[in-house]
Each structure stands twice: as structure tokens, then as C-alpha cells.
Design a protein around this motif. Structure first.
Motif, PDB file in Angstrom:
ATOM      1  N   GLN A 320       0.824  -1.212   0.000  1.00  0.00           N
ATOM      2  CA  GLN A 320       0.000   0.000   0.000  1.00  0.00           C
ATOM      3  C   GLN A 320       0.858   1.262   0.000  1.00  0.00           C
ATOM      4  O   GLN A 320       0.501   2.254  -0.640  1.00  0.00           O
ATOM      5  CB  GLN A 320      -0.938  -0.020   1.207  1.00  0.00           C
ATOM      6  N   ASP A 321       1.978   1.243   0.699  1.00  0.00           N
ATOM      7  CA  ASP A 321       2.856   2.413   0.706  1.00  0.00           C
ATOM      8  C   ASP A 321       3.444   2.659  -0.683  1.00  0.00           C
ATOM      9  O   ASP A 321       3.534   3.812  -1.135  1.00  0.00           O
ATOM     10  CB  ASP A 321       3.970   2.233   1.733  1.00  0.00           C
ATOM     11  N   PHE A 322       3.835   1.585  -1.371  1.00  0.00           N
ATOM     12  CA  PHE A 322       4.388   1.768  -2.718  1.00  0.00           C
ATOM     13  C   PHE A 322       3.309   2.252  -3.678  1.00  0.00           C
ATOM     14  O   PHE A 322       3.561   3.129  -4.521  1.00  0.00           O
ATOM     15  CB  PHE A 322       5.002   0.461  -3.226  1.00  0.00           C
ATOM     16  N   THR A 323       2.128   1.692  -3.564  1.00  0.00           N
ATOM     17  CA  THR A 323       1.022   2.133  -4.419  1.00  0.00           C
ATOM     18  C   THR A 323       0.735   3.612  -4.210  1.00  0.00           C
ATOM     19  O   THR A 323       0.500   4.362  -5.170  1.00  0.00           O
ATOM     20  CB  THR A 323      -0.234   1.301  -4.110  1.00  0.00           C
ATOM     21  N   HIS A 324       0.783   4.063  -2.969  1.00  0.00           N
ATOM     22  CA  HIS A 324       0.503   5.470  -2.671  1.00  0.00           C
ATOM     23  C   HIS A 324       1.568   6.381  -3.275  1.00  0.00           C
ATOM     24  O   HIS A 324       1.245   7.413  -3.884  1.00  0.00           O
ATOM     25  CB  HIS A 324       0.428   5.670  -1.156  1.00  0.00           C
ATOM     26  N   LEU A 325       2.844   6.004  -3.124  1.00  0.00           N
ATOM     27  CA  LEU A 325       3.894   6.886  -3.639  1.00  0.00           C
ATOM     28  C   LEU A 325       3.890   6.936  -5.161  1.00  0.00           C
ATOM     29  O   LEU A 325       4.262   7.955  -5.763  1.00  0.00           O
ATOM     30  CB  LEU A 325       5.262   6.469  -3.091  1.00  0.00           C
ATOM     31  N   VAL A 326       3.460   5.849  -5.829  1.00  0.00           N
ATOM     32  CA  VAL A 326       3.375   5.860  -7.289  1.00  0.00           C
ATOM     33  C   VAL A 326       2.196   6.710  -7.749  1.00  0.00           C
ATOM     34  O   VAL A 326       2.334   7.558  -8.644  1.00  0.00           O
ATOM     35  CB  VAL A 326       3.253   4.419  -7.826  1.00  0.00           C
ATOM     36  N   ARG A 327       1.041   6.508  -7.127  1.00  0.00           N
ATOM     37  CA  ARG A 327      -0.146   7.241  -7.569  1.00  0.00           C
ATOM     38  C   ARG A 327      -0.059   8.721  -7.243  1.00  0.00           C
ATOM     39  O   ARG A 327      -0.550   9.558  -7.992  1.00  0.00           O
ATOM     40  CB  ARG A 327      -1.386   6.631  -6.912  1.00  0.00           C
ATOM     41  N   GLN A 328       0.568   9.046  -6.125  1.00  0.00           N
ATOM     42  CA  GLN A 328       0.692  10.448  -5.735  1.00  0.00           C
ATOM     43  C   GLN A 328       1.984  11.082  -6.242  1.00  0.00           C
ATOM     44  O   GLN A 328       2.222  12.262  -6.005  1.00  0.00           O
ATOM     45  CB  GLN A 328       0.634  10.564  -4.200  1.00  0.00           C
ATOM     46  N   ARG A 329       2.826  10.290  -6.930  1.00  0.00           N
ATOM     47  CA  ARG A 329       4.111  10.762  -7.471  1.00  0.00           C
ATOM     48  C   ARG A 329       4.939  11.433  -6.382  1.00  0.00           C
ATOM     49  O   ARG A 329       5.163  12.647  -6.380  1.00  0.00           O
ATOM     50  CB  ARG A 329       3.888  11.721  -8.634  1.00  0.00           C
ATOM     51  N   GLN A 330       5.404  10.610  -5.459  1.00  0.00           N
ATOM     52  CA  GLN A 330       6.213  11.080  -4.337  1.00  0.00           C
ATOM     53  C   GLN A 330       7.609  10.461  -4.436  1.00  0.00           C
ATOM     54  O   GLN A 330       7.921   9.481  -3.762  1.00  0.00           O
ATOM     55  CB  GLN A 330       5.552  10.699  -3.010  1.00  0.00           C
ATOM     56  N   PRO A 331       8.465  10.996  -5.294  1.00  0.00           N
ATOM     57  CA  PRO A 331       9.804  10.399  -5.476  1.00  0.00           C
ATOM     58  C   PRO A 331      10.641  10.420  -4.209  1.00  0.00           C
ATOM     59  O   PRO A 331      11.532   9.577  -4.044  1.00  0.00           O
ATOM     60  CB  PRO A 331      10.425  11.271  -6.578  1.00  0.00           C
ATOM     61  N   ALA A 332      10.378  11.358  -3.298  1.00  0.00           N
ATOM     62  CA  ALA A 332      11.161  11.417  -2.065  1.00  0.00           C
ATOM     63  C   ALA A 332      10.946  10.191  -1.185  1.00  0.00           C
ATOM     64  O   ALA A 332      11.800   9.870  -0.345  1.00  0.00           O
ATOM     65  CB  ALA A 332      10.820  12.690  -1.288  1.00  0.00           C
ATOM     66  N   GLN A 333       9.820   9.490  -1.371  1.00  0.00           N
ATOM     67  CA  GLN A 333       9.527   8.308  -0.553  1.00  0.00           C
ATOM     68  C   GLN A 333      10.081   7.024  -1.148  1.00  0.00           C
ATOM     69  O   GLN A 333       9.975   5.965  -0.521  1.00  0.00           O
ATOM     70  CB  GLN A 333       8.008   8.178  -0.392  1.00  0.00           C
TER      71      GLN A 333
END
Length: 428
Positions: A320-333
Motif C-alpha cells: 500500500q505504501d508503494f502504491t501510494h507513492l506511485v499514484r501520488q508521485r512522491q519520489p522522495a519516498q
């Protein structure tokens, strides 16, 4: 007629397509800014892509899937270009890894299914209904399934024995009589997974009619033949035996003996469970589904799944954390997530994280830049339509003329010719 040539695109989309499925594949190149096909290449190898890029300098961004051939071809042909890993394929790779985790922990899924079956089903009017129990498996079918599982496990053990002895995938496939994909799937799973349900588990030709059947049953119509006759004009094409078997399960839920009407007693209302039973694939998409799109029953299933084992909860959190960072485009995470996944207890997620690390720059660009391979997939759908229209005469030269050389005039096409920057300026 020659294939028309166009200016070299700045943002190039690359993907493969099948000239003949499972046998011959080529490469499609799409101008991502103008939404136009640029070329069809006869192969999907690194050398073919690299040669085209050398002959057409000026490409600055290349979007692609996780193919190593395209990654290597882009490095050779356009080393200065920024490669962008497609976000859909990143989530697809994650789904494959998560499915392997749930296949290994099949007992956790069975425990969730058993718990859900024992819970009453809430109805829209606020009352509770008794859930319909799952269909029973005959002893003979159980015995046959156990024999098939033992046979598959013996093949699995033989595959790993040959792999440790240094055999190649092709040699192992020829030795055990299985396809390369099966051998590769076995080698990605270091431990034998628990037996899985069949692929159509939980599906039935009766499913679209269960709501009507249960409504009539709860209204007092408790004759299987009468229910069967009422379903036929509504489009039911299954057999009477299927309806009778389902009615038998409904009787079991109400505590009725077979073939007894029970008219002199008050019977509880019966309803299907709110969610289908979990399988490894269903559990995967339950985890990856957006929170706003989950029903209350699915949210409860996910809570029960987390509570089964710490290893399962860890895999769910990572996914779920990876899905969130991909969908929200959070490269820092991305870097913190890779560190967590690399030290995870799940080998499937460790391999997934290693693949991301090996393709780090493209993955980082994928969760940073707005470009993706979605428009390329749309052009591939159009390419498939052209192939069907040509009735098997779709050789690459003729297909290129119809696909790349299609007319591009008209207001709709003119709108497509505008770059995102131009369109934004006109709107402003």
C-alpha cells in the motif's frame, strides 16, 4: 507507397506488439507529445531499438515498460535521454510479487474466508441475514485434487533439483515436459505454495440470478423446480441440478433438512456474503484498490487479513505504501521504501525491490514525470483493430502504411498535434 516520415519526437513511447501472438513480435514507436505513431520495427530487441534511435537523434524522453531489452536499447541508442518506467507496469509487477506472498500464506486467506462465512450479512433495511454456506467438495473430488497437487509438487521439486545442478530453463522445461513460463514461475517461488483454488473459484452461471432466487426463497417459494422455472425466462441457461444444489445450501443455512418445506416455523432470512471468498489474486487487488473504492465488507476483509500474521501485515503495508507513492508521485519516498522492502521477510518483495533498484533512474523518473505508456497502449489497440480488418494479410510493410501513414487532417487531429505546453498556454 513509401511509409511517410515525420520529425523525430522529443518524447518517445516504446512498446511491443504481436504480429503473430506468442511467435512474432515487433516494436511500436509513438510520439507522446503529438499522439502520433512514428514507426513499426520488425523486432523487439535492444539492437533494433538502438539502431532506430541512432538514426533519429534528438529523443529526450523515452517511456517504456519494464522490458530489459528496451532499457538496454535506449541506453545504447540515446544515452542522454531520460528513461521513464511506466507506472501501470510498476504496479503490475508489485501485484505479481504480492500474489506470490499470498500464495505462500494461503492459510491466512482460508482463515479470513472461514471467519467471514460465520458472520451475519447486513441487509439494506438494517436487519441481519444468515449467509449461504460455500458448496461442499465431494470426497472423490478432494482425493483427485490431492493427487494432482502431489504430482505438481513432485514436478516442482524436480525443477529445483535440476536448477541447483546447473540446468538451463529450456533444458528443465524439456526434461519435465512443461513450458518455460511454468519453470520460470516455479523458480521465482523458493518454497512450494499451498494448493490454490481453481481459477474460476466463486464464479457460477447462477451468480447473476442469486438475488432474485433468494428474494423468492425468503418470500416463501421453497421449491427448487419452481425457482428453476422462474429463472429460465429471465435468461438463466444453467441446469436444474445447479439450482437444486444451491437450494440445498440455502436449506443448510436455515437448518432445514433436505426436501422439507418448514412452513410451520419462522425461518431466518438468507443472503449471499457481501464479498466473494479471497484467493491470492483477489486479495492482491483488494490491497491495491484505492481506499475510497473499497466497500465496508472489503475493508473488513482487509482488516482480518492484516490480523492473521505479522508477515502478511508487513507485505500489505509495503504494497500500500508503494502504491501510494506511485499514484501520488512522491519520489522522495522511493528510497525509504526500497530500504524497507530490501530488509523485508518476504523474498518476493525483496526481488521486486531489487528489480526497482536495478532500474532506479527510470523508476524515479516514472514517479516524478507526468509521462507514461498509457497513450501507447491506446495506439496498440488501434493496431490490433487494423490487423483484424486485414484478415491475416497484415505484413509489416502494409501494416506500417495503414498505421503510420493514416490521414492526420481534421480538427480532431489538429488538436492532437498541439503539445501539452501549447494547450496549457491556450487555456490560460
Amino acid at each position: 507507397l513509401p511509409v511517410p516520415s515525420y520529425a523525430t519526437p522529443t518524447v518517445l513511447g516504446v512498446d511491443d506488439f504481436a504480429l503473430r501472438k506468442r511467435q512474432t513480435y515487433g516494436t511500436v514507436l509513438i510520439d507522446q507529445e503529438r499522439h502520433q505513431p512514428v514507426a513499426l520495427l520488425p523486432e523487439r530487441t535492444a539492437d533494433t531499438v538502438a539502431q532506430w534511435l541512432r538514426e533519429h537523434p534528438g529523443v529526450e524522453v523515452i517511456t517504456r515498460d519494464r522490458s530489459q531489452a528496451y532499457a538496454e536499447g535506449a541506453r545504447q541508442g540515446a544515452p542522454a535521454a531520460t528513461q521513464v518506467a511506466d507506472r501501470f507496469h510498476l504496479l503490475q509487477n508489485l501485484a505479481e510479487a504480492l500474489t506470490q506472498v499470498f500464495t505462500t500464506y494461503g492459510t491466512a486467506l482460508d482463515a479470513v474466508n472461514a471467519t467471514v462465512r460465520q458472520q451475519p450479512v447486513p441487509l439494506p433495511d438494517g436487519t441481519m441475514a444468515v449467509p449461504v454456506p460455500p458448496p461442499a467438495t465431494p470426497p472423490l473430488a478432494q482425493q483427485q485434487a490431492a493427487q494432482r497437487a502431489a504430482h505438481r509438487q513432485a514436478i516442482y521439486d524436480e525443477v529445483w533439483t535440476l536448477h541447483r545442478a546447473g540446468w538451463t530453463v529450456s533444458a528443465i522445461a524439456a526434461q519435465v515436459g512443461r513450458g518455460r513460463r511454468t519453470i520460470e514461475r516455479y523458480l521465482r517461488t523458493p518454497t512450494w505454495p499451498v494448493p490454490q483454488h481453481r481459477s474460476n473459484y466463486g464464479r457460477s452461471v447462477l451468480n447473476p440470478y442469486k438475488d432474485y432466487l433468494l428474494a423468492r426463497w425468503n418470500a416463501g417459494c421453497r421449491t427448487a423446480m419452481q425457482l428453476f422455472r422462474e429463472l429460465q425466462p429471465r435468461g438463466y441457461t444453467g441446469s436444474y441440478r445447479r439450482v437444486a444444489a444451491y437450494v440445498s445450501r440455502v436449506r443448510q443455512a436455515q437448518g432445514l433438512a433436505p426436501r422439507r418445506q418448514g412452513r410451520r416455523q419462522t425461518l431466518p432470512v438468507v443472503a449471499e456474503p457481501a464479498s466473494p471468498p479471497l484467493t491470492p489474486r483477489r486479495a492482491t487487488w483488494l490491497v491495491l484498490r484505492r481506499e475510497a473504492q473499497r466497500t465496508e465488507a472489503e475493508a473488513e476483509q482487509l482488516t482480518l487479513l492484516r490480523a492473521q500474521q505479522a508477515e502478511v501485515a508487513e507485505a500489505v503495508d509495503l504494497a500500500q505504501d508503494f502504491t501510494h507513492l506511485v499514484r501520488q508521485r512522491q519520489p522522495a519516498q522511493l528510497d525509504p521504501w526500497l530500504k524497507r522492502a530490501t530488509t523485508s521477510t518476504q523474498e518476493a518483495l525483496q526481488r521486486f525491490a531489487k528489480g526497482l533498484h536495478d532500474d532506479y533512474e527510470a523508476v524515479k523518473a516514472g514517479v516524478t514525470l507526468p509521462w507514461s505508456n498509457g497513450p501507447v497502449e491506446g495506439h496498440i489497440n488501434r493496431l490490433k483493430m487494423l490487423k483484424r480488418q486485414m484478415f491475416g494479410r497484415a505484413r509489416l510493410d502494409l501494416l506500417s502504411r495503414r498505421f503510420v501513414g493514416a490521414p492526420r487532417d481534421g480538427p480532431a487531429q489538429a488538436a492532437c498535434l498541439r503539445t501539452p505546453t501549447q494547450a496549457h498556454t491556450e487555456v490560460a
